[in-house]
Motif scaffolding. Structure first.
Motif, PDB file in Angstrom:
ATOM      1  N   PRO A  68       0.827  -1.216   0.000  1.00  0.00           N
ATOM      2  CA  PRO A  68       0.000   0.000   0.000  1.00  0.00           C
ATOM      3  C   PRO A  68       0.860   1.265   0.000  1.00  0.00           C
ATOM      4  O   PRO A  68       1.907   1.321   0.646  1.00  0.00           O
ATOM      5  CB  PRO A  68      -0.800  -0.116   1.301  1.00  0.00           C
ATOM      6  CG  PRO A  68      -0.768  -1.566   1.644  1.00  0.00           C
ATOM      7  CD  PRO A  68       0.566  -2.069   1.160  1.00  0.00           C
ATOM      8  N   LEU A  69       0.398   2.274  -0.715  1.00  0.00           N
ATOM      9  CA  LEU A  69       1.051   3.566  -0.673  1.00  0.00           C
ATOM     10  C   LEU A  69       0.844   4.216   0.690  1.00  0.00           C
ATOM     11  O   LEU A  69      -0.126   3.905   1.393  1.00  0.00           O
ATOM     12  CB  LEU A  69       0.474   4.477  -1.759  1.00  0.00           C
ATOM     13  CG  LEU A  69       0.896   4.145  -3.188  1.00  0.00           C
ATOM     14  CD1 LEU A  69      -0.064   4.778  -4.186  1.00  0.00           C
ATOM     15  CD2 LEU A  69       2.320   4.637  -3.451  1.00  0.00           C
ATOM     16  N   GLY A  99      -0.469   6.150   3.661  1.00  0.00           N
ATOM     17  CA  GLY A  99      -1.758   6.765   3.943  1.00  0.00           C
ATOM     18  C   GLY A  99      -2.869   6.337   3.022  1.00  0.00           C
ATOM     19  O   GLY A  99      -3.864   7.053   2.877  1.00  0.00           O
ATOM     20  N   SER A 100      -2.731   5.171   2.384  1.00  0.00           N
ATOM     21  CA  SER A 100      -3.704   4.764   1.381  1.00  0.00           C
ATOM     22  C   SER A 100      -3.815   3.246   1.363  1.00  0.00           C
ATOM     23  O   SER A 100      -2.915   2.540   1.834  1.00  0.00           O
ATOM     24  CB  SER A 100      -3.269   5.269   0.004  1.00  0.00           C
ATOM     25  OG  SER A 100      -4.049   4.714  -1.018  1.00  0.00           O
ATOM     26  N   ASP A 101      -4.917   2.751   0.795  1.00  0.00           N
ATOM     27  CA  ASP A 101      -5.026   1.321   0.554  1.00  0.00           C
ATOM     28  C   ASP A 101      -4.718   0.994  -0.908  1.00  0.00           C
ATOM     29  O   ASP A 101      -4.855  -0.155  -1.326  1.00  0.00           O
ATOM     30  CB  ASP A 101      -6.416   0.796   0.930  1.00  0.00           C
ATOM     31  CG  ASP A 101      -7.539   1.482   0.145  1.00  0.00           C
ATOM     32  OD1 ASP A 101      -7.236   2.400  -0.645  1.00  0.00           O
ATOM     33  OD2 ASP A 101      -8.705   1.091   0.345  1.00  0.00           O
ATOM     34  N   ARG A 102      -4.291   1.988  -1.684  1.00  0.00           N
ATOM     35  CA  ARG A 102      -3.913   1.760  -3.078  1.00  0.00           C
ATOM     36  C   ARG A 102      -2.557   1.069  -3.134  1.00  0.00           C
ATOM     37  O   ARG A 102      -1.610   1.454  -2.440  1.00  0.00           O
ATOM     38  CB  ARG A 102      -3.850   3.082  -3.838  1.00  0.00           C
ATOM     39  CG  ARG A 102      -5.145   3.881  -3.826  1.00  0.00           C
ATOM     40  CD  ARG A 102      -6.270   3.183  -4.558  1.00  0.00           C
ATOM     41  NE  ARG A 102      -5.974   3.024  -5.970  1.00  0.00           N
ATOM     42  CZ  ARG A 102      -6.227   3.953  -6.894  1.00  0.00           C
ATOM     43  NH1 ARG A 102      -6.779   5.119  -6.537  1.00  0.00           N
ATOM     44  NH2 ARG A 102      -5.950   3.740  -8.160  1.00  0.00           N
ATOM     45  N   SER A 162       1.019  -0.340  -4.838  1.00  0.00           N
ATOM     46  CA  SER A 162       2.045   0.108  -5.768  1.00  0.00           C
ATOM     47  C   SER A 162       3.332  -0.672  -5.505  1.00  0.00           C
ATOM     48  O   SER A 162       3.591  -1.114  -4.383  1.00  0.00           O
ATOM     49  CB  SER A 162       2.308   1.610  -5.597  1.00  0.00           C
ATOM     50  OG  SER A 162       3.415   2.008  -6.382  1.00  0.00           O
ATOM     51  N   TRP A 174       0.872  10.175 -10.426  1.00  0.00           N
ATOM     52  CA  TRP A 174       0.442  10.621  -9.101  1.00  0.00           C
ATOM     53  C   TRP A 174       1.029   9.795  -7.961  1.00  0.00           C
ATOM     54  O   TRP A 174       1.070  10.254  -6.822  1.00  0.00           O
ATOM     55  CB  TRP A 174      -1.083  10.575  -9.033  1.00  0.00           C
ATOM     56  CG  TRP A 174      -1.639   9.193  -9.256  1.00  0.00           C
ATOM     57  CD1 TRP A 174      -1.936   8.627 -10.459  1.00  0.00           C
ATOM     58  CD2 TRP A 174      -1.948   8.221  -8.261  1.00  0.00           C
ATOM     59  NE1 TRP A 174      -2.407   7.348 -10.275  1.00  0.00           N
ATOM     60  CE2 TRP A 174      -2.426   7.075  -8.933  1.00  0.00           C
ATOM     61  CE3 TRP A 174      -1.861   8.199  -6.868  1.00  0.00           C
ATOM     62  CZ2 TRP A 174      -2.812   5.924  -8.262  1.00  0.00           C
ATOM     63  CZ3 TRP A 174      -2.247   7.048  -6.193  1.00  0.00           C
ATOM     64  CH2 TRP A 174      -2.715   5.923  -6.887  1.00  0.00           C
ATOM     65  N   LYS A 175       1.499   8.592  -8.248  1.00  0.00           N
ATOM     66  CA  LYS A 175       2.059   7.765  -7.176  1.00  0.00           C
ATOM     67  C   LYS A 175       3.335   8.375  -6.584  1.00  0.00           C
ATOM     68  O   LYS A 175       3.643   8.163  -5.415  1.00  0.00           O
ATOM     69  CB  LYS A 175       2.301   6.344  -7.675  1.00  0.00           C
ATOM     70  CG  LYS A 175       1.002   5.602  -7.974  1.00  0.00           C
ATOM     71  CD  LYS A 175       1.228   4.187  -8.458  1.00  0.00           C
ATOM     72  CE  LYS A 175      -0.107   3.498  -8.743  1.00  0.00           C
ATOM     73  NZ  LYS A 175       0.069   2.118  -9.246  1.00  0.00           N
ATOM     74  N   GLN A 213       2.079  10.778  -3.966  1.00  0.00           N
ATOM     75  CA  GLN A 213       1.666  10.063  -2.760  1.00  0.00           C
ATOM     76  C   GLN A 213       2.882   9.563  -1.975  1.00  0.00           C
ATOM     77  O   GLN A 213       2.930   9.640  -0.756  1.00  0.00           O
ATOM     78  CB  GLN A 213       0.785   8.873  -3.159  1.00  0.00           C
ATOM     79  CG  GLN A 213       0.084   8.187  -2.006  1.00  0.00           C
ATOM     80  CD  GLN A 213      -1.348   8.639  -1.833  1.00  0.00           C
ATOM     81  OE1 GLN A 213      -1.925   9.211  -2.750  1.00  0.00           O
ATOM     82  NE2 GLN A 213      -1.909   8.380  -0.685  1.00  0.00           N
ATOM     83  N   ARG A 214       3.874   9.066  -2.682  1.00  0.00           N
ATOM     84  CA  ARG A 214       5.045   8.491  -2.011  1.00  0.00           C
ATOM     85  C   ARG A 214       5.853   9.551  -1.268  1.00  0.00           C
ATOM     86  O   ARG A 214       6.266   9.344  -0.129  1.00  0.00           O
ATOM     87  CB  ARG A 214       5.942   7.786  -3.022  1.00  0.00           C
ATOM     88  CG  ARG A 214       7.282   7.276  -2.444  1.00  0.00           C
ATOM     89  CD  ARG A 214       7.887   6.235  -3.327  1.00  0.00           C
ATOM     90  NE  ARG A 214       9.216   5.833  -2.936  1.00  0.00           N
ATOM     91  CZ  ARG A 214       9.512   5.064  -1.883  1.00  0.00           C
ATOM     92  NH1 ARG A 214       8.536   4.631  -1.107  1.00  0.00           N
ATOM     93  NH2 ARG A 214      10.755   4.737  -1.607  1.00  0.00           N
ATOM     94  N   SER A 243      -5.845   8.583 -10.444  1.00  0.00           N
ATOM     95  CA  SER A 243      -5.402   7.232 -10.767  1.00  0.00           C
ATOM     96  C   SER A 243      -5.105   7.123 -12.243  1.00  0.00           C
ATOM     97  O   SER A 243      -5.860   7.615 -13.070  1.00  0.00           O
ATOM     98  CB  SER A 243      -6.466   6.209 -10.372  1.00  0.00           C
ATOM     99  OG  SER A 243      -7.676   6.484 -11.024  1.00  0.00           O
TER     100      SER A 243
END
Length: 226
Positions: free
Chosen positions: A13-14, A16-19, A21, A121-122, A125-126, A225
Motif C-alpha cells: 500500500p502507498l 496513507g492509502s489502501d492503493r 504500488s 500521481w504515485k 503520494q510516495r 489514478s
C-alpha cells in the motif's frame, strides 16, 4: 562506466492509502536475474501502465537528488536511492547525455534505452509533496526505462558501460523538451514518430499530436489514478 546501486520491491500500500504500488524499491544485497520482463523478485501493481518489456528496468540518476533536496528541503526518502521507484541508481549519467537507443552492458545483461519516464500521481503520494509528479515532469528529472536485449545476472556494485549509440542526437532531454515544453513543434514530433528505437507507445503519442494539433490532458496521470 559507472557503478550501480540495484533496487527491487514488492507491491505494498502507498503511504496513507489502501492503493497498491510497487514504487517502494529498496537496495538489494545479492545478484538478481534480469529478464525481458524485469528483475527477479521486482513487482508492479498496475501492469497496464508499469512494467512490461519496454519498461523492464527503471534508471534514475542519483545526480538529481541534490537538486531535489534544494527544492524540497530535508526529506528522509532523499537521503538514499529509491525515492523515485528506481531499479538502477548511478552517478554520472543524466537525461542530457543519454539517448534513446543507447545500449549498455548492465552487469551480465545487455539493455537498451527505450523511453523516458512519464511521472504519475504515485510519486506525489510516495513523497508527500502535493505537486510532486508535476515537478518531476516540469524539471525533466524523470529518469528512463530500458528494454532487455540479453538477459543476465546483475549484482549490486556492478558497472554499467555504454557500448553503442543508435540515435545519439535524440537525447532524453530533447524528447522531454518536445513533449513538455515545445509541445507542438511539427519537426520534432515527426522525428520522434519516426524514431524506430523509441518505444512504440511514445511514437504513437507524437503521431497523435501531429494529427490532432492538440496536447493531451495530463491531469488524470499526474493527479488521479492512472
Amino acid at each position: 562506466m559507472t557503478q550501480i546501486t540495484l533496487l527491487a520491491g514488492r507491491v505494498a500500500p502507498l503511504p496513507g492509502s489502501d492503493r497498491l504500488s510497487g514504487i517502494d524499491k529498496r537496495p538489494v544485497d545479492r545478484p538478481l536475474m534480469l529478464g525481458h520482463q524485469g528483475l527477479q523478485g521486482d513487482e508492479q501493481a498496475d501492469l497496464r501502465v508499469h512494467g512490461g518489456v519496454e519498461k523492464a528496468v527503471h534508471h534514475y540518476p542519483f545526480d538529481h537528488y541534490a537538486a531535489w533536496r534544494t527544492d524540497l528541503g530535508p526529506l528522509p526518502l532523499l537521503d538514499a536511492p529509491g525515492a523515485f521507484g528506481e531499479n538502477v541508481s548511478t552517478l554520472g549519467l543524466t537525461e542530457a547525455d543519454v539517448a534513446v537507443g543507447d545500449i549498455f552492458r548492465l552487469g551480465g545483461a545487455l539493455v537498451q534505452v527505450s523511453q523516458g519516464r512519464q511521472p504519475c500521481w504515485k510519486l506525489t503520494q510516495r513523497l508527500g509533496i502535493a505537486d510532486m509528479a508535476r515537478r518531476v515532469q516540469g524539471t525533466g528529472r524523470t529518469g528512463w526505462y530500458y528494454r532487455v536485449l540479453e538477459p543476465g545476472l546483475v549484482a549490486p556494485g556492478d558497472r554499467t558501460l555504454r557500448i553503442d549509440r543508435i540515435a545519439p542526437e535524440w537525447t532524453l532531454r530533447r524528447i522531454w523538451h518536445a513533449f513538455y515544453i515545445d509541445r507542438l513543434n511539427p519537426e520534432e514530433l515527426r522525428g520522434i514518430a519516426a524514431l524506430e528505437v523509441l518505444a512504440e507507445g511514445w511514437r504513437r503519442h507524437a503521431l497523435r499530436r501531429l494529427e490532432s494539433g492538440l496536447v493531451e490532458d495530463w491531469t488524470k496521470r499526474l493527479e488521479g489514478s492512472a
